[in-house]
Design a protein around this motif. Structure first.
Motif, mmCIF file in Angstrom:
data_model
loop_
_atom_site.group_PDB
_atom_site.id
_atom_site.type_symbol
_atom_site.label_atom_id
_atom_site.label_comp_id
_atom_site.label_asym_id
_atom_site.label_seq_id
_atom_site.Cartn_x
_atom_site.Cartn_y
_atom_site.Cartn_z
ATOM 1 N N ASP A 1 0.865 -1.174 0.000
ATOM 2 C CA ASP A 1 0.000 0.000 0.000
ATOM 3 C C ASP A 1 0.901 1.223 0.000
ATOM 4 O O ASP A 1 1.890 1.282 0.750
ATOM 5 N N ASP B 1 -0.634 11.110 -0.079
ATOM 6 C CA ASP B 1 -0.761 12.453 0.491
ATOM 7 C C ASP B 1 -0.010 13.466 -0.368
ATOM 8 O O ASP B 1 1.147 13.246 -0.755
ATOM 9 N N GLY C 1 -5.067 14.357 -8.174
ATOM 10 C CA GLY C 1 -5.767 13.209 -8.744
ATOM 11 C C GLY C 1 -5.092 12.701 -10.004
ATOM 12 O O GLY C 1 -4.972 11.489 -10.226
ATOM 13 N N ARG D 1 -1.885 10.788 -9.064
ATOM 14 C CA ARG D 1 -2.206 9.466 -8.506
ATOM 15 C C ARG D 1 -2.416 8.466 -9.634
ATOM 16 O O ARG D 1 -1.934 7.327 -9.577
ATOM 17 N N LEU E 1 -6.087 2.777 -7.349
ATOM 18 C CA LEU E 1 -6.292 3.804 -6.335
ATOM 19 C C LEU E 1 -7.505 3.396 -5.509
ATOM 20 O O LEU E 1 -8.590 3.170 -6.057
ATOM 21 N N ARG E 2 -7.324 3.274 -4.203
ATOM 22 C CA ARG E 2 -8.421 2.953 -3.292
ATOM 23 C C ARG E 2 -8.918 4.242 -2.637
ATOM 24 O O ARG E 2 -8.121 5.115 -2.275
ATOM 25 N N THR E 3 -10.232 4.354 -2.491
ATOM 26 C CA THR E 3 -10.851 5.564 -1.948
ATOM 27 C C THR E 3 -11.693 5.234 -0.720
ATOM 28 O O THR E 3 -12.140 4.088 -0.553
ATOM 29 N N PRO E 4 -11.936 6.205 0.172
ATOM 30 C CA PRO E 4 -12.781 5.956 1.343
ATOM 31 C C PRO E 4 -14.185 5.491 0.983
ATOM 32 O O PRO E 4 -14.842 4.810 1.782
ATOM 33 N N GLN F 1 -14.918 3.263 -1.056
ATOM 34 C CA GLN F 1 -14.892 1.829 -1.354
ATOM 35 C C GLN F 1 -14.784 0.958 -0.115
ATOM 36 O O GLN F 1 -15.091 -0.230 -0.163
ATOM 37 N N PRO G 1 -8.340 5.127 4.155
ATOM 38 C CA PRO G 1 -8.097 6.428 3.520
ATOM 39 C C PRO G 1 -7.693 6.237 2.064
ATOM 40 O O PRO G 1 -7.464 5.103 1.614
ATOM 41 N N TYR G 2 -7.572 7.335 1.328
ATOM 42 C CA TYR G 2 -7.040 7.249 -0.025
ATOM 43 C C TYR G 2 -5.647 6.618 0.015
ATOM 44 O O TYR G 2 -4.791 7.001 0.818
ATOM 45 N N HIS G 3 -5.411 5.656 -0.847
ATOM 46 C CA HIS G 3 -4.083 5.052 -0.977
ATOM 47 C C HIS G 3 -4.049 4.269 -2.280
ATOM 48 O O HIS G 3 -5.086 4.040 -2.909
#
Length: 299
Positions: free
Chosen positions: A209, A213, A217, A220, A236-239, A241, A245-247
């Protein structure tokens, strides 16, 4: 790696390389070529004078099928893998581990279960008996039946930027960073059970992961694209989903140390899916063709 512990409960090869050894792409290519030539030479020696050479199992093609085929809705055969899968399935059948009806060139769930049973028969357990072939177990299965070409190994496990990864994953990340011209921050490494939201994806090798930060966009997306170029299934993972946190989440394709959930994510990526439990469409940047690390090095 699955199928390669020196003894039950011990994972071999870990920490067998200096943590600060950096291999450039030319050296990696040379090592991959030497390993392939060595495997071919071993097959010729095994044949002996006047004896036919044993058939070959292409491990790269085999592992690709072992990741993709269990995630298919049908029994389609992964391109380029049929002959290698059949050799493995016949060996499992002859050991009484796989019914003849499943000797079909499709590395589906029945073949995965049979290979896992074979790994357990060798004394392996846990991550070493997930049904994903490792190099040692595969060569043992092929004794006097087939030789293994294009061998895969995740390398030793090392500490890197405060997390644990194997040397193959480290080399992949360093190459992605070289393409980006930027070092990335790792928020979770491999061989880690610290985050319950990862659902076991990080229990084995090849999973990372990465923090995003301060990234726009657009940037990323650029990071995800470069990770995919070198052989990661990355998203890209978002809250929205899940409880995170975004990561950026990345799984190294063809890493034979993967946990079962990571194997499933790799297979789903090949099939154009998002790697989440809902198995939705891939929401990341398209990269074509999809390459493993070894294929990228040869490209």
């Amino acid at each position: 790696m699955p199928g390669t512990p020196a003894a039950p409960g011990r994972r071999p090869g870990h920490h067998d390389r200096p943590a600060e050894t950096v291999l450039d792409r030319r050296h990696l290519l040379g090592r991959a070529a030497a390993a392939t030539l060595g495997a071919v030479g071993a097959g010729l020696l095994a044949a002996g004078p006047g004896r036919a050479a044993l058939p070959e199992v292409d491990m790269e093609a085999l592992i690709k099928a072992a990741q993709i085929d269990p995630r298919r809705a049908d029994t389609a055969i992964t391109a380029g893998s049929r002959d290698s899968v059949l050799l493995v399935e016949r060996a499992l059948r002859d050991r009484g581990l796989l019914a003849a009806t499943y000797v079909d060139g499709h590395f589906g769930t029945s073949t995965v279960a049979a290979y896992a049973a074979y790994q357990r028969s060798l004394g392996y357990a846990g991550l070493d008996a997930t049904g994903l072939p490792g190099l040692t177990s595969l060569r043992t299965l092929g004794d006097q039946r087939f030789t293994v070409v294009r061998p895969l190994t995740p390398g030793g496990v090392l500490d890197f930027r405060g997390v644990r990864v194997n040397s193959r994953t480290r080399a992949m990340l360093l190459e992605a960073e070289r393409l980006l011209g930027r070092q990335l921050a790792i928020s979770q490494g491999s061989y880690s059970t610290s985050d319950p939201t990862s659902a076991g994806t990080h229990d084995g090798g090849g999973a990372l992961d990465l923090a995003v930060d301060g990234m726009s966009g657009t940037y990323r997306t650029t990071v995800v694209r470069h990770l995919r170029r070198v052989g990661f299934a990355a998203w890209l993972r978002t809250p929205a989903q899940g409880n995170w946190p975004y990561h950026i989440h990345a799984v190294a394709l063809a890493d034979t140390d993967q946990s079962a959930p990571a194997q499933h994510q790799a297979g789903d990526y090949y099939l154009g899916l998002n790697g989440l439990a809902n198995r939705g469409p891939d929401d990341g940047p398209a990269v074509s063709p999809v390459l493993t690390w070894e294929e990228y090095q040869r490209s």
